[in-house]
Scaffold this active site. Structure first.
Site, PDB file in Angstrom:
ATOM      1  N   HIS A 151     -64.438  36.881  -6.807  1.00 30.11           N
ATOM      2  CA  HIS A 151     -63.755  37.941  -7.558  1.00 30.11           C
ATOM      3  C   HIS A 151     -62.458  37.445  -8.188  1.00 30.11           C
ATOM      4  CE1 HIS A 151     -66.589  40.485  -5.598  1.00 30.11           C
ATOM      5  NE2 HIS A 151     -66.068  40.316  -4.408  1.00 30.11           N
ATOM      6  N   HIS A 176     -70.386  42.921  -6.609  1.00 33.89           N
ATOM      7  CA  HIS A 176     -71.161  41.873  -5.955  1.00 33.89           C
ATOM      8  C   HIS A 176     -72.536  41.785  -6.574  1.00 33.89           C
ATOM      9  CE1 HIS A 176     -68.318  43.499  -3.000  1.00 33.89           C
ATOM     10  NE2 HIS A 176     -68.130  42.243  -2.707  1.00 33.89           N
TER      11      HIS A 176
END
Ligand SMILES: Nc1ncnc2c1ncn2[C@@H]1O[C@H](COP(=O)(O)OP(=O)(O)O)[C@@H](O)[C@H]1O
Ligand SMILES: Nc1ncnc2c1ncn2[C@@H]1O[C@H](COP(=O)(O)OP(=O)(O)O)[C@@H](O)[C@H]1O
Ligand SMILES: [Mg+2]
Ligand SMILES: [Mg+2]
Ligand SMILES: [Mg+2]
Ligand SMILES: [Mg+2]
Lengths: 214, 333, 333, 214
Positions: B57, B219
């Site tokens: 991320h 995700h």
């Protein structure tokens, strides 16, 4: 022949066999997690159980509590994600309840496993039907206890537990997830087996196999 | 799968080492266990702030470590929350005697591992408070589920909590400010393409050449619904609707508008999105007083973006404007 | 092709409008002709700095407009140099009486259009100097070709020239500093995937699932050679060799190491690249004293990166460190 | 019949026909530019000539220099890239040299075109064999001049120019690019027709066609 106790060696074999099963089925577990999660349950379990067995091989445990506490700590510190703390807590509690012994009798094993389940619930707050590993663990332990009411043979109790585990695992397919990552999908979680339920079923498969083998 | 990696097993260790080498003026890197901490930690008397989660991320969270924001970041394996031991180590490393705030995105794995670390830290005498970020309106909140996910709004929580700690607020006050931001921030995202986790080697989902996923998580987990590709403006409207209706945001509100790239989206597209989002807010009488556009909470190489709206008041605006000096966010020093 | 766009014809106008709305504190946007200029332009007595080129390389150049860097940026259509009229308009808008520097990347189209604009500006009484950036070692320099391309090194030229103008250097001095940077900066890139120009709708080249293009340009134009995918470290070595041998860079040199993402590369990969590049430089006794990592000179959604090395001296280091306040690069204020 | 002059109307028709040809062949031009450039020559020429013809239609030119200067300015301000300034300069010079007239005779047209070529060279510095539009423009104008030595018929001179243009265009395939974006490819530029050469060949096709038609 009735097996009414289980030895440290057998319990060590159980963990080793569980490592083998999750490793063999790594793609299957990851595929299940792709459908309703983040595609890492296979690699999480393989990494974690790999570390557990490595640790056991490097320094074999002298007692049952040492074995399972070591396994639990290893899972907690090597997996991460949801399954790391949940499986980790399970084994930590199993070890604590079993205590510093070299062998467990059937009621001892049942009590230890039950404590493990309680630990999972304490951490994850899952209830029946939430579509988690709970939905395998709880019915499998119930079946284990029920079998012990009839006979003190751990091997056949483990067989009963494994068969309840498979049923529990398959039953998660129809459920709507209410815990973990799959819960974000709402209705779209229906129609897929829960990955943690599948790996927990492998845990009971390993126990049944290790006892039959002896 | 084509990636600029060596052994997929070493992605996080090598990237963190590179990050430490590139930003040695801002951070120190611990390799065993892995965490990233500002060079001058612990800052005596200041509340320490620790965040973390699965890698993939970036720049969240390592790129947000530095004066005015995080004291430490704990990166797990790609898309897998870190284990408690590095969280514990980072927590101890940033405790300057005023306690430590854990900023945790609401995923079961993150929650459980940070919880364990907090317990262990408390046992070691470090005071820890935790806040849970859950800004993603794509997921319906409910007492009977794991609740909403934490996504890009996390960056805003970290900035503002960091500023509160920086001005000397105590642990309880920093936690309260963070919770106030969490209460006033909402997000939703869309994916045009999937992402590929290095050790998986395969996309975690597939989208046809004309399909997009509305309400995607960070995700690559499935979102709210899969629809045909639409013009950018229509997609923006689909995301903003649920965001604005949620709190709700109303005419007269002052807000921070944040358009976040998922990692693989060209910047021109983010600004096309920003343009429409600002237009919609103006139509509703909502005033955009602060802005942020860029790749902050990514999902590896995913193409797509998320929109985040934070309701501001004078205090939050002041804290947002306060100086910050990190690899990804820097102003005022 | 999946993109967050409305009508492909409007990509640049809408993106520029969004950029202006998001960064109203830093820039004003002119829509006809299209250019981006810092809010306080012209700054009386300061040399104005204008750059520009085809769109699709963002944040370059619009994201680099602001105090300490560019006074204006002129975006053309995607991958097509702007025409002289917006360049002329931007040049006049930033002329504070001290003349204007044009920073031009070495592409025939950019050169010709900036040349025309400079002629027209001169005719209107604005003193203009132009410098040509040509840092790409993938292309062999020769008197008998268009010469080397200008790529990511342009960002470093713009930062340092911007700082020189900011401290009050006159036009000739700013141009000389820019030329000194150009003489000491070298770059080379790699693509893992192609990019898609919105109005073309098709990738401008294709790469097999196991192929990469070494020496790629920033417009998806073919590079030096096409090879099989290799580990990141091997790719870094392939790029760094020609870069370091070119000037050459030698033991004892102090350098700025810049790893630039092409737009679609996850940040973890850029840092894996940075780690290896820093390692190679250390092996050669070259000291990395300044660093930059991120998406600065992109090719839309292309996956890949480029490595840039700039030889520093004390003056260039001071100018690099000087305050800058733009959407993409900001420190010291 | 010998056409020894060309009218403003015919010259306007030439530009319109050129617009039609680049529009018809937009994909072909872009494909050529994909191979050795940046895939925009088709859209560049279409956008530019579209603007030229729009402008002519909105306010028709009164003289030849007005027509071509307007076209040149429009190309310069609407195309960008390399082709914008080069084609733009070409037409600007054609117009300046032609002057404020209503008709051109054959030598007048030849001189205007030659001035256009000189403008392209002044801007782009291309030489013969560099694999650019020069390699069509120069031989086409040579053929045009040569034909006028034999006959003052513009139509047949245009035919000769077009045929030399085609030959020039095809000959760029074997060349190694030394100017423009394609030069970055070095050896790899060999084996592809130059996009600017192809569009310039269309310019002479348009001239030949417009004169035959009349
Ligand atoms: N709150 C919970 N209680 C019990 N089990 C849970 C809970 N949350 C998740 N799980 C189990 O964890 C599994 C997912 O594990 P894993 O994929 O390894 O972690 P993560 O979800 O963090 O990626 C689920 O399939 C589910 O069985
Ligand atoms: N220096 C030059 N002199 C003459 N023609 C040139 C020169 N550079 C480029 N060209 C021509 O321009 C054409 C490319 O035009 P275009 O694709 O529209 O612009 P760009 O190269 O900027 O994308 C080439 O095919 C070539 O014929
Ligand atoms: Mg998972
Ligand atoms: Mg996970
Ligand atoms: Mg071009
Ligand atoms: Mg081109």
């Amino acid at each position: 022949m009735v097996n009414d106790t289980i030895s440290l060696d057998q319990l060590t074999g159980w963990l080793t066999r569980f490592r083998d099963l999750v490793t063999e089925q790594v793609s299957y577990l990851t595929e299940l997690d792709s459908a309703i999660g983040d595609a890492d349950h296979g690699s999480n379990m393989t990494r974690g159980m790999g570390a557990v067995v490595e640790r056991i091989q490097a320094s074999p445990a002298g007692t049952v509590d040492e074995l399972f506490k070591g396994a639990g700590m290893t899972l907690v510190t090597s997996v991460g994600g949801a399954s790391g703390p949940l499986y980790g807590t399970f084994f930590l509690r199993v070890g604590t309840t079993a205590g510093p012994v070299g062998t467990l009798d059937a009621p001892g094993l049942a009590a230890a496993l039950r404590a493990g389940l309680d630990g999972v619930v304490a951490r994850g707050k899952a209830e029946a039907g939430d579509k988690t590993m709970f939905d395998v663990l709880a019915p499998a332990l119930d079946a284990f206890d029920d079998a012990l009411l009839v006979s003190s043979d751990i091997s056949s109790a483990a067989g009963a537990a494994y068969s309840a585990a498979q049923t529990g695992r398959d039953a998660t397919e129809a459920l709507l997830a209410r815990k973990g990552r799959a819960s974000y999908l709402g209705e779209r979680s229906i129609g897929h087996i829960d990955p943690g339920a599948a790996s927990t079923s492998l845990l009971f498969q390993a126990l049944a196999e290790i006892l039959v083998k002896e | 799968m084509k990636k600029l990696v060596n052994d997929p097993k070493n992605v996080v260790t090598e990237a963190v080492a590179g990050f430490g080498a590139a930003h040695a003026d801002l951070v120190r890197v611990s390799t065993d266990p892995i965490y990233i901490v500002r060079t001058d930690a612990p800052v005596a008397g200041k509340v320490g702030i620790v965040s973390g989660g699965g890698s993939g991320h970036e720049p969240m969270h390592g790129g947000l470590v530095g004066p005015g924001m995080l004291d430490a970041a704990v990166p797990g394996a790609v898309f897998t929350s870190p284990t408690p031991d590095p969280i514990l180590a980072a927590t101890k490393a940033v405790d300057g005697g005023a306690g430590v705030l854990h900023i945790v995105k609401n995923y079961t794995g993150d929650v459980l591992n940070f919880e364990t670390a907090a317990d262990l830290a408390a046992a070691d005498g470090v005071e820890v408070r935790s806040v849970l970020v859950n800004d993603d309106v794509a997921v319906k909140d409910s007492l009977y589920t794991a609740g909403r996910r934490g996504v890009a709004g996390t960056v805003l929580v970290e900035k503002i909590a960091g500023a509160a700690a920086d001005r000397g607020d105590d642990l309880e006050s920093v936690a309260l400010v963070a919770e106030r931001v969490i209460g006033q921030v909402r997000s939703m995202g869309v994916a045009l393409t999937p992402c590929v986790v290095p050790h998986a080697g395969q996309p975690s989902f597939t989208l046809a050449e004309d399909e997009i996923e509305i309400g995607i998580g960070i995700h690559g987990e499935p979102g709210r619904e899969r629809i045909k590709l639409e013009p950018a403006d229509a997609i923006v409207d689909r995301l903003l609707g649920p965001i604005l209706d949620d709190i709700p945001f109303v005419a007269g509100d002052k807000v921070l508008l944040f358009v976040n790239g998922m990692g693989g989206t060209p910047q021109v597209e983010l600004y096309i999105v920003f343009r429409r989002a600002a237009e919609v807010l103006a139509e509703r009488g909502i005033e955009v007083t602060r802005t942020l556009v860029g790749n902050f909470t990514t999902a590896l190489e995913m193409q797509g973006m998320s929109i985040t709206v934070l309701k501001l008041d004078d205090e939050l605006t002041t804290l947002w404007d306060a100086p910050v000096q990190t690899a990804a966010l820097r102003w005022g020093r």
